[in-house]
Motif scaffolding. Structure first.
Motif, PDB file in Angstrom:
ATOM      1  N   ALA A 217     -34.293  -3.487   3.954  1.00 20.28           N
ATOM      2  CA  ALA A 217     -33.506  -3.708   2.743  1.00 20.28           C
ATOM      3  C   ALA A 217     -32.898  -2.411   2.211  1.00 20.28           C
ATOM      4  O   ALA A 217     -31.692  -2.340   1.926  1.00 20.28           O
ATOM      5  CB  ALA A 217     -34.375  -4.367   1.681  1.00 20.28           C
ATOM      6  N   ASN A 218     -33.705  -1.368   2.058  1.00 22.82           N
ATOM      7  CA  ASN A 218     -33.173  -0.113   1.535  1.00 22.82           C
ATOM      8  C   ASN A 218     -32.201   0.530   2.521  1.00 22.82           C
ATOM      9  O   ASN A 218     -31.188   1.112   2.126  1.00 22.82           O
ATOM     10  CB  ASN A 218     -34.318   0.852   1.206  1.00 22.82           C
ATOM     11  CG  ASN A 218     -35.000   0.492  -0.097  1.00 22.82           C
ATOM     12  OD1 ASN A 218     -34.394  -0.094  -0.983  1.00 22.82           O
ATOM     13  ND2 ASN A 218     -36.270   0.838  -0.212  1.00 22.82           N
ATOM     14  N   GLN A 219     -32.504   0.418   3.802  1.00 29.54           N
ATOM     15  CA  GLN A 219     -31.629   1.009   4.808  1.00 29.54           C
ATOM     16  C   GLN A 219     -30.235   0.384   4.770  1.00 29.54           C
ATOM     17  O   GLN A 219     -29.224   1.094   4.748  1.00 29.54           O
ATOM     18  CB  GLN A 219     -32.241   0.837   6.196  1.00 29.54           C
ATOM     19  CG  GLN A 219     -31.405   1.435   7.319  1.00 29.54           C
ATOM     20  CD  GLN A 219     -31.638   0.728   8.640  1.00 29.54           C
ATOM     21  OE1 GLN A 219     -31.720  -0.497   8.689  1.00 29.54           O
ATOM     22  NE2 GLN A 219     -31.784   1.494   9.705  1.00 29.54           N
ATOM     23  N   VAL A 220     -30.156  -0.957   4.780  1.00 22.78           N
ATOM     24  CA  VAL A 220     -28.836  -1.590   4.817  1.00 22.78           C
ATOM     25  C   VAL A 220     -28.075  -1.345   3.521  1.00 22.78           C
ATOM     26  O   VAL A 220     -26.841  -1.234   3.526  1.00 22.78           O
ATOM     27  CB  VAL A 220     -28.925  -3.114   5.121  1.00 22.78           C
ATOM     28  CG1 VAL A 220     -29.561  -3.342   6.482  1.00 22.78           C
ATOM     29  CG2 VAL A 220     -29.657  -3.892   4.033  1.00 22.78           C
ATOM     30  N   THR A 221     -28.799  -1.252   2.395  1.00 22.78           N
ATOM     31  CA  THR A 221     -28.147  -0.979   1.115  1.00 22.78           C
ATOM     32  C   THR A 221     -27.468   0.380   1.135  1.00 22.78           C
ATOM     33  O   THR A 221     -26.295   0.526   0.762  1.00 22.78           O
ATOM     34  CB  THR A 221     -29.155  -1.045  -0.039  1.00 22.78           C
ATOM     35  OG1 THR A 221     -29.826  -2.310  -0.028  1.00 22.78           O
ATOM     36  CG2 THR A 221     -28.471  -0.861  -1.382  1.00 22.78           C
ATOM     37  N   MET A 222     -28.187   1.409   1.583  1.00 24.30           N
ATOM     38  CA  MET A 222     -27.617   2.753   1.640  1.00 24.30           C
ATOM     39  C   MET A 222     -26.530   2.844   2.712  1.00 24.30           C
ATOM     40  O   MET A 222     -25.498   3.485   2.517  1.00 24.30           O
ATOM     41  CB  MET A 222     -28.710   3.780   1.903  1.00 24.30           C
ATOM     42  CG  MET A 222     -29.654   3.997   0.723  1.00 24.30           C
ATOM     43  SD  MET A 222     -28.820   4.712  -0.731  1.00 24.30           S
ATOM     44  CE  MET A 222     -28.436   3.247  -1.695  1.00 24.30           C
ATOM     45  N   TRP A 223     -26.747   2.195   3.849  1.00 24.48           N
ATOM     46  CA  TRP A 223     -25.743   2.192   4.918  1.00 24.48           C
ATOM     47  C   TRP A 223     -24.425   1.607   4.420  1.00 24.48           C
ATOM     48  O   TRP A 223     -23.352   2.186   4.632  1.00 24.48           O
ATOM     49  CB  TRP A 223     -26.274   1.383   6.105  1.00 24.48           C
ATOM     50  CG  TRP A 223     -25.249   1.040   7.150  1.00 24.48           C
ATOM     51  CD1 TRP A 223     -24.766   1.849   8.132  1.00 24.48           C
ATOM     52  CD2 TRP A 223     -24.576  -0.224   7.298  1.00 24.48           C
ATOM     53  NE1 TRP A 223     -23.841   1.168   8.900  1.00 24.48           N
ATOM     54  CE2 TRP A 223     -23.706  -0.095   8.413  1.00 24.48           C
ATOM     55  CE3 TRP A 223     -24.647  -1.434   6.611  1.00 24.48           C
ATOM     56  CZ2 TRP A 223     -22.900  -1.153   8.836  1.00 24.48           C
ATOM     57  CZ3 TRP A 223     -23.841  -2.484   7.035  1.00 24.48           C
ATOM     58  CH2 TRP A 223     -22.978  -2.339   8.131  1.00 24.48           C
ATOM     59  N   ALA A 224     -24.496   0.478   3.733  1.00 25.38           N
ATOM     60  CA  ALA A 224     -23.285  -0.183   3.263  1.00 25.38           C
ATOM     61  C   ALA A 224     -22.602   0.616   2.158  1.00 25.38           C
ATOM     62  O   ALA A 224     -21.370   0.738   2.132  1.00 25.38           O
ATOM     63  CB  ALA A 224     -23.613  -1.593   2.774  1.00 25.38           C
ATOM     64  N   ALA A 225     -23.383   1.169   1.231  1.00 22.82           N
ATOM     65  CA  ALA A 225     -22.799   1.936   0.130  1.00 22.82           C
ATOM     66  C   ALA A 225     -22.108   3.195   0.641  1.00 22.82           C
ATOM     67  O   ALA A 225     -20.980   3.515   0.240  1.00 22.82           O
ATOM     68  CB  ALA A 225     -23.882   2.306  -0.887  1.00 22.82           C
ATOM     69  N   LEU A 226     -22.750   3.894   1.552  1.00 16.10           N
ATOM     70  CA  LEU A 226     -22.174   5.128   2.077  1.00 16.10           C
ATOM     71  C   LEU A 226     -20.969   4.839   2.967  1.00 16.10           C
ATOM     72  O   LEU A 226     -20.007   5.612   3.012  1.00 16.10           O
ATOM     73  CB  LEU A 226     -23.239   5.917   2.833  1.00 16.10           C
ATOM     74  CG  LEU A 226     -24.359   6.470   1.937  1.00 16.10           C
ATOM     75  CD1 LEU A 226     -25.519   6.978   2.783  1.00 16.10           C
ATOM     76  CD2 LEU A 226     -23.836   7.563   1.025  1.00 16.10           C
TER      77      LEU A 226
END
Length: 261
Positions: A217-226
């Motif tokens: 969850a945290n990984q995909v959130t940061m991946w998408a935001a960046l």
């Protein structure tokens, strides 16, 4: 040396993050972020409800999100992410889209959610059949499966813990045990749900063992935001962030290999 010789501070680009009131993993989010990016976190108001579908609905109300995003406007982030998986899947695909629209109206910047980022990550990986790990109760886990099914994603195996509080205290060993239970049938990827569940260090270990991409969850959130900023998340030996690892499977140096048995 005179301080003027130091220069700086270096220019920073901002990512606004709206998290539920009980989010405890700020440091984990930062581990995916390159040096020229700043995270600006704010939290939803406290409500006396344990982790459940009721809590997911309360922390994702449009008025709540609107107020949270407005607190970030003064520092002008370039993108805003709602870092809560259950809060962003509880209303299905239409509910997730409406949340993004509400946040965009409040902040006048592009907005995304963890559950929307999950679907984007699965598309990036070409994954339509996934194994699923959650710390949730059965009802919250089923709601996630319904969200995935609506998006055309099949869950081939699952493992959940039934927790209603203190999810951030779950040790890595328990996450790994659940992953092994979940990956039984054919799966294109493994998703570990909940932004309050620690995952950064176990992702490369599990990918090396299971030989499929592992996303959290945290990984995909940061991946998408960046990605919205045109930059990349930082995460060695993670298939979502390293295209070469998707095809060969990560091979970890000895210092990164740890035994769980």
């Amino acid at each position: 040396m005179h301080v003027s010789f130091l220069g700086g501070p270096r220019p920073q680009r901002g990512v606004g993050v709206v998290a539920p009131f009980d989010f405890a993993l700020d440091r984990e989010l930062w581990r995916w972020v390159p040096d020229d990016i700043s995270l600006h976190l704010t939290r939803t108001p406290f409500v006396p409800v344990e982790v459940s579908l009721d809590l997911a609905r309360l922390v994702s109300e449009h008025e709540t999100l609107h107020d949270a995003v407005r607190t970030l406007n003064a520092i002008a982030p370039e993108v805003v992410a709602y870092a809560c998986t259950s809060g962003s899947f509880v209303g299905g695909l239409a509910g997730e889209r409406a949340m993004c629209e509400a946040m965009t109206r409040a902040g006048e910047v592009p907005s995304l959610t963890t559950s929307g980022a999950l679907l984007a990550a699965l598309t990036e990986l070409g994954a339509r059949r996934i194994a699923l790990v959650t710390p949730y109760t059965v009802s919250v886990t089923q709601s996630l499966e319904e969200y995935l099914a609506e998006a055309g994603v099949q869950v081939t195996g699952r493992a959940f813990m039934g927790l209603t509080r203190h999810i951030w205290k779950v040790p890595y060993r328990d996450v790994v045990d659940m992953a092994r239970q979940a990956v039984k049938g054919a799966a294109d990827a493994l998703f570990i749900s909940c932004t309050n569940l620690p995952t950064y260090d176990v992702i490369p270990q599990l990918e090396a063992e299971l030989r499929i991409p592992v996303i959290s969850a945290n990984q995909v959130t940061m991946w998408a935001a960046l990605r919205r900023l045109g930059t990349r998340a930082v995460g060695p030996y993670q298939a979502l962030l390293d295209e070469s690892a998707r095809h060969q499977g990560p091979v970890l140096p000895e210092e990164h290999q740890e035994g769980w048995s």
